[in-house]
Design a protein around this motif. Sequence first.
Motif, PDB file in Angstrom:
ATOM      1  N   PHE A 242      70.043  76.393 -21.187  1.00 25.57           N
ATOM      2  CA  PHE A 242      71.502  76.393 -21.201  1.00 25.57           C
ATOM      3  C   PHE A 242      72.044  75.138 -20.526  1.00 25.57           C
ATOM      4  CE2 PHE A 242      75.531  78.000 -19.123  1.00 25.57           C
ATOM      5  CZ  PHE A 242      76.298  77.805 -20.259  1.00 25.57           C
ATOM      6  N   TRP A 243      73.005  74.526 -21.178  1.00 30.11           N
ATOM      7  CA  TRP A 243      73.475  73.208 -20.755  1.00 30.11           C
ATOM      8  C   TRP A 243      74.462  73.226 -19.586  1.00 30.11           C
ATOM      9  CZ3 TRP A 243      73.279  75.284 -25.557  1.00 30.11           C
ATOM     10  CH2 TRP A 243      74.412  75.949 -26.022  1.00 30.11           C
ATOM     11  N   ARG A 244      75.004  74.367 -19.259  1.00 29.57           N
ATOM     12  CA  ARG A 244      75.878  74.461 -18.085  1.00 29.57           C
ATOM     13  C   ARG A 244      75.418  75.657 -17.252  1.00 29.57           C
ATOM     14  NH1 ARG A 244      82.010  73.392 -20.356  1.00 29.57           N
ATOM     15  NH2 ARG A 244      81.759  71.191 -20.829  1.00 29.57           N
ATOM     16  N   LYS A 296      74.710  65.035 -25.835  1.00 31.55           N
ATOM     17  CA  LYS A 296      75.216  63.740 -26.279  1.00 31.55           C
ATOM     18  C   LYS A 296      76.566  63.446 -25.643  1.00 31.55           C
ATOM     19  CE  LYS A 296      72.868  63.697 -30.780  1.00 31.55           C
ATOM     20  NZ  LYS A 296      73.058  63.824 -32.249  1.00 31.55           N
ATOM     21  N   ALA A 297      77.403  64.483 -25.537  1.00 30.19           N
ATOM     22  CA  ALA A 297      78.715  64.312 -24.907  1.00 30.19           C
ATOM     23  C   ALA A 297      78.573  63.944 -23.438  1.00 30.19           C
ATOM     24  CB  ALA A 297      79.540  65.580 -25.080  1.00 30.19           C
ATOM     25  N   GLY A 302      78.538  59.601 -19.259  1.00 31.04           N
ATOM     26  CA  GLY A 302      77.795  59.105 -18.103  1.00 31.04           C
ATOM     27  C   GLY A 302      77.440  60.180 -17.110  1.00 31.04           C
ATOM     28  N   LYS A 303      77.320  61.436 -17.576  1.00 31.35           N
ATOM     29  CA  LYS A 303      77.025  62.549 -16.669  1.00 31.35           C
ATOM     30  C   LYS A 303      75.555  62.937 -16.663  1.00 31.35           C
ATOM     31  CE  LYS A 303      81.658  64.560 -16.920  1.00 31.35           C
ATOM     32  NZ  LYS A 303      82.458  65.771 -17.245  1.00 31.35           N
ATOM     33  N   CYS A 304      74.750  62.278 -17.455  1.00 32.21           N
ATOM     34  CA  CYS A 304      73.310  62.556 -17.425  1.00 32.21           C
ATOM     35  C   CYS A 304      72.523  61.340 -17.873  1.00 32.21           C
ATOM     36  CB  CYS A 304      72.972  63.770 -18.307  1.00 32.21           C
ATOM     37  SG  CYS A 304      73.243  63.543 -20.065  1.00 32.21           S
TER      38      CYS A 304
END
Length: 304
Positions: A242-244, A296-297, A302-304
Amino acid sequence: MSSLDQNQRLHPSCRDKTTVSSDSSDTSELAKQPLQGLKLASHAVLEKAQERGRLKCSKCGGSRMFFCYTCCSLLGVSPQEIPLITLPVKIDIIKHPNETDGKSTAIHAKILAPSDVTIYTYPCIPDYEKDQVVLVFPGPGAVSVQDMMQWLRDRTESRSHGSSHEPCIKRRKSEEVQGATHSAENPESGNPDEAKGLESSVYPLQRVVFIDSTWNQTNKISTDERLQDLLRVELKMRKTCFWRHQKGKPDTYLATIEAIYYFLNDFHVHCLSQEYKGEYDNLLFFYSYLHSVVNKAKTAAGKC
């Protein structure tokens, strides 16, 4: 992707009982490509649908992407363009009523395996036959998928040697959510011998139950008296993609679609005694695509 936020429901059926310290660089690298190697149908249809943007559902009027999670119907994508999966066992999902449908990955299973998946909204729960149904949920007495079938067979054998005056099954106290359907209990197969072989392999298991809810809301459902007699099955050593990830929750709390996928993966190997060759990978068809979109977002920001 407003339906995919920090309140995404996680399925607590997977709990790592060991504490293992891992190198942070290895963990970071694994997180970058957690869904690699899956045998998935082409995502081209989803890419085109995303370019067109959200559409209005003709049934409920909601603005949706790919599918309407309220009406269990596709939007901007035809059934012929997405993979349809036949599962070796029926799946029931009990959804918490206070959770927003758009934040659940349970709908992925219903759309991709419509003949084998049923979604109920709590307090609607079928009256299950305890010797034929398991609940995927951690806790005292929970067994592994590998040991599950023997436990069920022992229960069945014990019951057959017991009293013949079994209590009658209570009248069903449930209603299916809109768009959910029941299908025949026998597995679909064009070959009668294959169908009989599959029935023999999974006997006496007929249905697997999952709870779709945030961790803080699972207690009310998991302690419901209608689920108390079911054998509990726990997935071990599985980590969410899960991405968040919810703050304060371990990475062994899976999204519902992940829990279903990993259960079937283990079931295929340990219960059907077959090598897993990606038979259920397409259950992650939507999930894997959304995972890549979010990553990708993040990269662009620039968050990862």
